[in-house]
Design an enzyme around this catalytic site. Structure first.
Site, PDB file in Angstrom:
ATOM      1  CG  ASP D  31      -1.900   1.095   1.290  1.00  0.00           C
ATOM      2  OD1 ASP D  31      -2.234   1.614   0.201  1.00  0.00           O
ATOM      3  OD2 ASP D  31      -2.366   1.443   2.387  1.00  0.00           O
ATOM      4  CG  ASP D  33      -1.738   7.472   1.355  1.00  0.00           C
ATOM      5  OD1 ASP D  33      -0.755   8.130   0.999  1.00  0.00           O
ATOM      6  OD2 ASP D  33      -2.878   7.609   0.869  1.00  0.00           O
ATOM      7  NE  ARG D 181     -16.645   9.139   7.110  1.00  0.00           N
ATOM      8  CZ  ARG D 181     -15.359   8.889   6.988  1.00  0.00           C
ATOM      9  NH1 ARG D 181     -14.519   9.214   7.947  1.00  0.00           N
ATOM     10  NH2 ARG D 181     -14.874   8.325   5.915  1.00  0.00           N
ATOM     11  CB  THR D 217      -2.211   3.278  -3.656  1.00  0.00           C
ATOM     12  OG1 THR D 217      -2.741   4.368  -2.900  1.00  0.00           O
ATOM     13  CG2 THR D 217      -1.970   3.754  -5.087  1.00  0.00           C
ATOM     14  CG  ASN D 218      -8.132   2.288  -1.788  1.00  0.00           C
ATOM     15  OD1 ASN D 218      -7.896   1.328  -2.531  1.00  0.00           O
ATOM     16  ND2 ASN D 218      -8.898   2.184  -0.709  1.00  0.00           N
ATOM     17  CE  LYS D 258      -5.481  -0.699  -1.107  1.00  0.00           C
ATOM     18  NZ  LYS D 258      -4.147  -0.474  -0.500  1.00  0.00           N
TER      19      LYS D 258
END
Lengths: 478, 478, 478, 478
Positions: D31, D33, D181, D217-218, D258
């Site tokens: 990943d 981050d 959020r 990675t997202n 993910k």
């Protein structure tokens, strides 16, 4: 309409929602209960009611319930039982409440509003609202009314919004519903009261000359055999050679679990006809004539019989399990048997000859008209029974009627009505114009719309799209 | 019907599926887009198409697509896009395929059969079938056809059943669909092309004199304000005192997220009209006139306005989001705006005057009739556009038409048609007889059914249940 | 650990995963089957196997199956049946396949890879993978192996990936699974083979002196009464006054439908102890001693007994239905009865005394070590039975073991082990250090962690948040 | 353990839950981050907090909030936010509440009981309970406390159980949660504060010599490129030839979504590295080195890299999105990066040297011990921060710790810790004995269990089933 004029008695006529060309039908399918086998009414429902009632008493319900007896004039098919409040509801296709009873008491408008704000129910809430859709539900419908009637008046019980209380016990409408459903499952298929219908063998033979014939019933093998032997086997003293009931069908499938049958279905098994038990394993072979199968799905049937969905006319009595599902999931042609239609036609005919003016339109005295309308509706409704017509409440069609109109291509009092028509008959639906079309048409003249009930895909040319210049994809990578 | 005869031009008439008594309506609700605000057609769709097309090219689609321009005669509202095979389908209410195109090529019967065995789709499979139900979908509909047309003919791409291949890249119909949907969301609310409609202010004022009026739109505050200012604010040079667009409504709700709005809904917030931003927190107070709200639900609206569902007439253009949901979930009265109806009426009128005999019934030469019917249908369809009528394919009604008939109580070309009727007008639906009723009636005479469009719960007596002896519950514990 | 040293035989010890202070327990709950009632093993499983086997033959399975007899050394609890391929799998908590048999054949690594790429299954796919979690499943487990063994070798049947074929019949592993499950449901509760355990009455009496006691069983009333009469009623010739089995409990609940019982539950009804039938209606009163209830939920139990979840120690044998659910949904303290632990302890003890060096770590010859490890594992596994230990495969813990560790606070061979401890005993779990903690600790010294098994919320001060200046909300509207 | 003894500083050690043999690992996945890119803490969280806070004020939250500044000693990762009541909870793996704050006030036991009967929450209710699982959530965690702190004390607002009221506005905890959020999503990826880590390039080069390396990675392409350029590209003045960040990986996948990536995944597309935009269509070719992909799934990665799940060691920081899902759905080997471990180790080491006796066992004065334990726990907890340790509350492990133990095979402060070990290192987990095994073992001697971390399917013989006579299937039809 004159095509059918010669068909004689309206009770033997087939009514048409969507055009069906019998000439294109290669396969006829039948449900058994209330379709081929007609139960004696109201003896059958009365017997069912008593067995249910006795079962409840045997599991602890008060013995006073034994005094209730079945009243065939009360229940109408298609009522909705509200498991929360114990009411029986007659609703239209959107869920507007037309009639509402609590026990045997009709509720007035304001009472209905208290239970159902806006006089409206959300039909999709199937956890709460149970539709009593089949003829098998009639005894049950009456029993719900009896239970609510009894407990409401019984001084041992206190009335609550969700049920009745007696000491530490709370009889919720929900639990009464569950008890009756359990009792129904306990009784299912244990009693018989079938009409002899001498023309059924002839009917099936005629059809089998021109098309394939199958039976698809949720009943099990033993029950199916008992019923069909009674209906189809030649009597011992008949001159005709003895012929098995199975020989009337190309394919017999029991335990179909409709409506599941019209979707994913279940494993297809063979029935061992000596023992009535299922053979182990899944049947994977070709169609064996004279064999009885269990389970399977509508897709498997099409494969075994080598027909397409649109070539099948399926005849059944269950608006949801037989007709809606076979139409919606498989695109079959559908024929709904509606025994109550005999009564509906009788009342309608009587009223037609009685009624006079009304329709009216004198806007100056709308109050008078409304009041008159109410009276007429009330009278007409009671003509059908205490809960009124299966199909209407005045000008408003019931949920049942709207489903019949949408999903049944054809409908009739009995499947035998098909005997009145040649095997290549084209049932042509009248073109029901949309309101704006009627408006135009009434201004001009009658417009016969092309009927495209078959073979309707016709175009094959290509439209040139509108482009600026010529759209040409180049070979070079863009 | 003569009630409406004097109403003049059929294009300004309101058509009736279910009776509605305006005298009982206490509240009128309006959607904004295509209801109060009418977009210039086909300029608006054409602009939308070009922006979508350009967006696709900007994310990497071949530049040759830029040569396509919008052809308003191709798309019809209510078509279904098959994301698996890239076809556009016109279907009836059961899912039978009426017309099918791949790009701009009409598929023949046998081709359709290969894609759709039984010429039938399971509409419930919403993962696969996307219904292009709104007028906003028209540009998109045409774009799907262009994409399939382009890639099919482009020599750089190989054709596969599920899409097109070029080197290592596979352009599935599914991914093209996703790209277009993404582009749609990217563009939404960014362009304006609204007709000035001088009579809208008058119309809303008239209604507000007799009932409450609300607006419920999925658009956001800034867009809503821009549109409604344009439509409703008095021009600067007008003599009438300047009046805010908000003063036309008792309640304005933006960001409604219909159809979610008709179910659970979302949090109700106030809009800060200085900034156009939402106030934090949930609004819990009473209705403030002149305040704009965001979110909420239809239940909250009824509370704020103190009206019941049946007292609301909701006017919208979206058959699913506006009409079906408000009817099914809330029992509202519904009025569907169908701009295409102007064209449908024109073609229908033209054809009515042209058509002659046909329909006929000379069974001896059914082949000839069928062939003639096909020709007529084909001609009529093309009269409406390349994909035919919004509502019909010959005698068969489309999915859109069947939903309109079921869920819209009233419909018209424009909401302004309501101006033709007094505020207490009773829209009376003609009684559509069921087939068996027609059969009886034609034998006797015309039967005016009682119209029970309001206040229909009437009985209050109790039926005596049938018992043996007297059912009396004893005080003694059973 | 020395606290328990005096407790004598390790087979009567209670093992501790999480600390439990009996002094805080106000209520003990018991499952019945395999918890209070211990079935004679393997007689019971053997009888069950024969009845299942005979049932299959009676519904058409080949009579040759009758030659199989139960082999208690084969099945281990907690195996997974793959309904697609007919394999029995032993898996770890993540779904890694540890052992795999097809019939009675162990599959090698490469064969396992063909069935399960990556030697891994997605346990969440409960449609496909069925966990044989209870002692009731042992006979069934063995039967699956027998069926696969038989059909694989039988020359009448051809082997396919998903089952076996014979003529037109296809015996899928899935349908065999369904047939066995149906047979299981058919047999349930029809046979008894329970050990007399003289100390059970004493045990329950002791507990009842210090806490409330309830029974919650999925069995019905009649079966429950038969078993508990046998276990608890004083023998006729006993000097002690005759005492009803019901007097041992403060509350008896049958038909609990665990695991549903730990969630929404069902309607609570009273059992009529004269007839064994349920009283109609829902019970809403207070607890009546000596009354037996049916249904209900864990929440209702807490209300009736006036205890909180953490004050309950629930003793059961079902890792999922009893332990996992009561812990996860209700936060109860849990005690798992693991009869196989007697055997596990025996083998472990034997091996402990046998084993010598190994552990080793000579990295230079890892191949040798691996091979040696395999041999040891193999030998150890077979010591437990043909499918090895319930809890381990070498160093790897099974799914069952990992669930036991997570959800059971305490576990033992029998519930009677609790007799070894005083009623205020504090079961203290050893502090299992996390790997990084062990690393630090081994560098320093042993760190006794504070044990917070009870009453652990301790702080009540307020932390001053970090602000710039003083955060003071002003009275003025922002 | 001595294998690692020479590895020096405990902060660079890799800790082992399950054995992993690096010799079997053919592919390392990372990943980005908090795994390769380490953000400067607490500067990064502080910046994030301020941007979130400012965003709330900009949408209408009171300006007084601007006075709050980030306090890195307050939040601990893995806390649970109760959206109903606004509390922050520290819970164990079963949902028992360990610590509970409302704003900055710690709640006492009885207060906790009022909010959470049984001091227990049902973690599965993810609609209500939100787990703040990642390091990105730290600023948010602190903000929730600030919001509750502010509104509770602000005299303009009244306190209610579900939020705060001011005039007609109700600020529910739920809507504050939603606002935060939304603000998080608004800010995501807009700010950078990454440590330069000079050893990362070396580290990746070393790994690439012995195995394949991928990044998943997202983040989107532009952000990923910015970060990795900074971390990996040779500085302009370096002597080494300029090397692209992409050359460090065999495969780079951005926009992975993910945890969806570990299940069904999304369409795999190529990134056009000139524009940063996605190529249209789905990528279907082989792996192109130097190409960056978007989307896809873990299955596609295995195909492209030609490796099996068990041959992958995946290194990430997200216990749920990275580790739990890759382990549970795909059976990958997992390595969790836990930056807080540096602090946890420091506190633990300090305490280890301070602590003395306690643990004790003088049962005679349990009250004294309990009180002492509380004090120690309290002191230790505060050593970690105001919400205590990420992993423990006294002897009780947190939810985060229990997931770390179950799903992460290895864990360390940083991925760079792998540099301390040879590329064929066997990480051997200590055998954690089950309680009953410990009991036996302590009676005998230490039992080294065979370690089966690889290649564990070993048996291939067939067990002879137990039959009566010989089970032989006959050729004759049964």
């Amino acid at each position: 309409m004159d095509v059918q004029a010669g068909k004689g008695d309206i009770h033997h006529r087939v009514f048409i929602n969507k055009s069906v060309n019998l000439g294109n039908i290669k396969c006829y399918g039948f449900d058994m209960d209330y379709t081929l086998a007609i139960y004696k009414s109201p003896e059958y429902e009365s017997l069912g009611f008593e067995m249910l009632r006795d079962r409840l008493v045997s599991i602890g319900y008060p013995h006073e319930l034994l005094r209730y007896t079945y009243d065939s004039t009360f229940p109408t098919r298609g009522l909705v039982y509200d498991t929360a409040y114990g009411n029986l509801l007659k609703v239209d296709s959107h869920g507007n409440v037309l009639v509402c009873t609590h026990g045997f008491t009709y509720l007035r408008g304001e009472e209905v509003h208290q239970y159902y704000p806006n006089q409206f129910i959300q039909r999709d809430d199937t956890e709460r609202f149970y539709i009593l859709n089949t003829l098998f539900n009639l005894s049950e419908t009456y029993l719900y009314a009896c239970l609510v009637d009894f407990f409401t008046d019984c001084s041992r019980y206190q009335n609550y919004q969700l049920g009745f209380k007696h000491g530490d016990l709370f009889m919720s409408f929900k639990s009464m519903f569950q008890d009756v459903r359990d009792a129904m499952n306990f009784l299912h298929d244990t009693y018989i009261s079938v009409f002899s219908q001498p023309r059924i063998p002839l009917f099936l033979e005629r059809i089998k000359e021109v098309a394939k014939v199958f039976l698809a019933t949720n009943s099990n093998y033993n029950y199916t055999e008992a019923i069909l032997k009674y209906l189809l086997d030649a009597p011992p003293d008949s001159k005709s050679p003895r012929k098995s009931w199975r020989s009337f069908f190309d394919l017999v499938v029991v335990d179909t679990q409709k409506p599941l049958f019209f979707g994913e279905g279940t494993v297809l098994r063979q029935v061992d006809m000596d023992t009535g038990k299922l053979r182990i394993g899944t049947y994977t072979g070709h169609l064996h004539h004279g064999t009885v199968y269990s389970g399977g799905s509508s897709d498997i049937i099409c494969d075994l019989l080598d027909v397409k969905g649109k070539e099948i006319l399926y005849v059944g009595d269950h608006i949801f399990g037989d007709i809606l599902k076979s139409k919606k999931r498989q695109g079959w042609k559908t024929f709904l048997v509606v025994p109550e239609l005999a009564n509906e036609l009788r009342v309608w005919t009587d009223n037609s000859s009685k009624q006079t003016d009304s329709g009216c339109s004198d806007h100056s005295d709308i109050g008078f008209i409304k009041s008159k309308i109410k009276k007429i509706t009330y009278t007409m409704e009671l003509g059908y029974g205490k809960m009124g017509s299966l199909l209407r409440y005045g000008s408003i069609k019931t949920l049942f009627a709207s489903q019949l109109l949408r999903y049944a291509d054809l409908y009739a009092v009995s499947c035998l009505s098909l005997l009145q028509y040649p095997s290549t008959h084209l049932f042509r639906a009248p073109n029901v114009l949309m309101p704006h079309e009627s408006a135009v048409t009434s201004l001009t003249k009658d417009l016969p719309l092309p009927d495209l009930s078959a073979n309707h895909i016709i175009r094959s040319t290509t439209i040139k799209p509108v482009t600026v210049g010529h759209v040409q994809c180049s070979l070079a990578q863009h």
